[in-house]
Design a protein around this motif. Structure first.
Motif, PDB file in Angstrom:
ATOM      1  N   UNK A  19       0.807  -1.224   0.000  1.00 28.06           N
ATOM      2  CA  UNK A  19       0.000   0.000   0.000  1.00 28.06           C
ATOM      3  C   UNK A  19       0.841   1.276   0.000  1.00 28.06           C
ATOM      4  N   UNK A  20       1.827   1.297  -0.894  1.00 27.18           N
ATOM      5  CA  UNK A  20       2.617   2.501  -1.141  1.00 27.18           C
ATOM      6  C   UNK A  20       2.705   2.712  -2.644  1.00 27.18           C
ATOM      7  N   UNK A  21       2.916   3.946  -3.050  1.00 24.96           N
ATOM      8  CA  UNK A  21       2.933   4.308  -4.468  1.00 24.96           C
ATOM      9  C   UNK A  21       4.137   3.681  -5.185  1.00 24.96           C
ATOM     10  N   UNK A  22       3.941   3.285  -6.447  1.00 23.23           N
ATOM     11  CA  UNK A  22       5.039   2.679  -7.214  1.00 23.23           C
ATOM     12  C   UNK A  22       6.297   3.543  -7.285  1.00 23.23           C
ATOM     13  N   UNK A  23       6.124   4.859  -7.400  1.00 22.01           N
ATOM     14  CA  UNK A  23       7.305   5.718  -7.507  1.00 22.01           C
ATOM     15  C   UNK A  23       8.140   5.695  -6.225  1.00 22.01           C
ATOM     16  N   UNK A  24       7.500   5.458  -5.080  1.00 21.76           N
ATOM     17  CA  UNK A  24       8.253   5.371  -3.824  1.00 21.76           C
ATOM     18  C   UNK A  24       9.007   4.048  -3.724  1.00 21.76           C
ATOM     19  N   UNK A  25       8.397   2.970  -4.216  1.00 20.06           N
ATOM     20  CA  UNK A  25       9.080   1.672  -4.239  1.00 20.06           C
ATOM     21  C   UNK A  25      10.290   1.758  -5.168  1.00 20.06           C
ATOM     22  N   UNK A  26      10.098   2.366  -6.337  1.00 18.85           N
ATOM     23  CA  UNK A  26      11.201   2.529  -7.294  1.00 18.85           C
ATOM     24  C   UNK A  26      12.343   3.331  -6.671  1.00 18.85           C
ATOM     25  N   UNK A  27      11.997   4.432  -6.028  1.00 19.01           N
ATOM     26  CA  UNK A  27      13.023   5.290  -5.418  1.00 19.01           C
ATOM     27  C   UNK A  27      13.793   4.519  -4.342  1.00 19.01           C
ATOM     28  N   UNK A  81      14.001  -0.021 -16.758  1.00 17.98           N
ATOM     29  CA  UNK A  81      12.819   0.605 -17.345  1.00 17.98           C
ATOM     30  C   UNK A  81      12.289   1.525 -16.256  1.00 17.98           C
ATOM     31  N   UNK A  82      12.600   2.790 -16.381  1.00 18.08           N
ATOM     32  CA  UNK A  82      12.361   3.799 -15.344  1.00 18.08           C
ATOM     33  C   UNK A  82      10.991   3.624 -14.692  1.00 18.08           C
ATOM     34  N   UNK A  83      11.026   3.449 -13.378  1.00 17.84           N
ATOM     35  CA  UNK A  83       9.811   3.381 -12.593  1.00 17.84           C
ATOM     36  C   UNK A  83       9.119   2.029 -12.579  1.00 17.84           C
ATOM     37  N   UNK A  84       9.592   1.063 -13.379  1.00 19.80           N
ATOM     38  CA  UNK A  84       8.840  -0.196 -13.439  1.00 19.80           C
ATOM     39  C   UNK A  84       9.675  -1.475 -13.380  1.00 19.80           C
ATOM     40  N   UNK A  85      10.870  -1.489 -13.953  1.00 17.61           N
ATOM     41  CA  UNK A  85      11.633  -2.739 -14.001  1.00 17.61           C
ATOM     42  C   UNK A  85      13.116  -2.475 -13.778  1.00 17.61           C
ATOM     43  N   UNK A 115       7.669  -3.421 -10.734  1.00 20.33           N
ATOM     44  CA  UNK A 115       6.868  -2.496  -9.938  1.00 20.33           C
ATOM     45  C   UNK A 115       5.755  -1.975 -10.828  1.00 20.33           C
ATOM     46  N   UNK A 116       4.503  -2.286 -10.449  1.00 23.06           N
ATOM     47  CA  UNK A 116       3.366  -1.867 -11.276  1.00 23.06           C
ATOM     48  C   UNK A 116       2.291  -1.237 -10.400  1.00 23.06           C
ATOM     49  N   UNK A 117       1.653  -0.164 -10.890  1.00 20.30           N
ATOM     50  CA  UNK A 117       0.542   0.409 -10.134  1.00 20.30           C
ATOM     51  C   UNK A 117      -0.562  -0.629  -9.947  1.00 20.30           C
ATOM     52  N   UNK A 118      -1.168  -0.616  -8.760  1.00 20.87           N
ATOM     53  CA  UNK A 118      -2.290  -1.508  -8.458  1.00 20.87           C
ATOM     54  C   UNK A 118      -3.220  -0.756  -7.507  1.00 20.87           C
ATOM     55  N   UNK A 120      -4.416   1.969  -5.324  1.00 21.78           N
ATOM     56  CA  UNK A 120      -3.641   3.000  -4.626  1.00 21.78           C
ATOM     57  C   UNK A 120      -2.268   2.515  -4.191  1.00 21.78           C
ATOM     58  N   UNK A 121      -1.913   1.294  -4.595  1.00 26.48           N
ATOM     59  CA  UNK A 121      -0.650   0.722  -4.158  1.00 26.48           C
ATOM     60  C   UNK A 121       0.202   0.254  -5.314  1.00 26.48           C
ATOM     61  N   UNK A 122       0.983  -0.780  -5.027  1.00 29.29           N
ATOM     62  CA  UNK A 122       1.954  -1.299  -5.982  1.00 29.29           C
ATOM     63  C   UNK A 122       1.908  -2.813  -5.997  1.00 29.29           C
ATOM     64  N   UNK A 123       1.844  -3.383  -7.194  1.00 32.23           N
ATOM     65  CA  UNK A 123       2.062  -4.822  -7.337  1.00 32.23           C
ATOM     66  C   UNK A 123       3.564  -4.985  -7.490  1.00 32.23           C
ATOM     67  N   UNK A 124       4.152  -5.656  -6.519  1.00 29.02           N
ATOM     68  CA  UNK A 124       5.600  -5.825  -6.429  1.00 29.02           C
ATOM     69  C   UNK A 124       5.934  -7.276  -6.708  1.00 29.02           C
ATOM     70  N   UNK A 125       6.839  -7.494  -7.648  1.00 28.98           N
ATOM     71  CA  UNK A 125       7.302  -8.846  -7.949  1.00 28.98           C
ATOM     72  C   UNK A 125       8.820  -8.850  -7.948  1.00 28.98           C
ATOM     73  N   UNK A 126       9.389  -9.764  -7.173  1.00 26.59           N
ATOM     74  CA  UNK A 126      10.839  -9.961  -7.154  1.00 26.59           C
ATOM     75  C   UNK A 126      11.098 -11.405  -7.568  1.00 26.59           C
ATOM     76  N   UNK A 127      11.914 -11.574  -8.580  1.00 24.41           N
ATOM     77  CA  UNK A 127      12.241 -12.900  -9.093  1.00 24.41           C
ATOM     78  C   UNK A 127      13.737 -13.097  -8.951  1.00 24.41           C
ATOM     79  N   UNK A 128      14.138 -14.247  -8.440  1.00 22.09           N
ATOM     80  CA  UNK A 128      15.553 -14.626  -8.395  1.00 22.09           C
ATOM     81  C   UNK A 128      15.721 -15.795  -9.358  1.00 22.09           C
TER      82      UNK A 128
END
Length: 162
Positions: A19-27, A81-85, A115-118, A120-128
């Motif tokens: 429940x935080x904005x994608x731009x904050x996760x990216x930053x 990919x600025x703000x998303x990948x 990082x994708x908008x969802x 009011x929040x962010x869909x966050x995916x981390x893959x190893x």
């Protein structure tokens, strides 16, 4: 644009909506001073981070154990990919130079952060991504889900406190 294919035998995935904005996760992922505050699951810490946010650029971190042991990890950014990948690997050093150092994980892997908008929040995916199933299992047994999940919780806590 997706340039990779998930392989459940080789890849580990952490996916969550926060429940935080994608731009904050990216930053938080791309600003060394911020990344050092959340990247290692407590009680571990990250005393050093260097990011050159461009393909071929550095993605270097050092994690410190509660006992004070340090584990440097040198990597290379593969895609921005600025703000998303953000995709980086420990299998290459800056300038896409192959390296033999395996870093704190003990094996090379490639990380894909999506990082994708969802709402009011962010869909966050981390893959190893791993080279073989035994390395994947080693990373899973090291606590990938718990550790990366705790780090994400710390990222959310950090950006909410700012």
């Amino acid at each position: 644009m997706t340039i990779y294919t998930l392989n459940p035998e080789l890849d580990l995935v952490l996916e969550r909506t926060v429940d935080v904005a994608p731009e904050l996760v990216w930053k938080a992922w791309t600003t060394p001073e911020l990344l050092m505050r959340w990247f290692a699951p407590r009680p571990w810490s990250t005393p050093f981070c260097e990011i050159d946010l461009q393909p071929g650029g550095r993605f270097n971190t050092t994690m410190r154990s509660p006992e004070g042991e340090e584990y440097p990890n040198s990597g290379c950014i593969l895609l921005v990919e600025e703000g998303s990948t953000l995709i980086f690997t420990s299998g290459l050093g800056p300038g896409f130079r192959p390296q033999t150092a395996e870093g704190e994980a003990g094996f090379p892997f490639t990380a894909v952060i999506s990082i994708k908008p969802d709402g009011n929040g962010t869909k966050y995916t981390a893959i190893a991504m791993h080279a073989d199933s035994s390395t994947r299992k080693t990373h899973e047994d090291m606590g990938f889900a718990e550790g990366w999940g705790m780090a994400l919780d710390q990222l959310v806590e950090l950006v909410k406190s700012r």
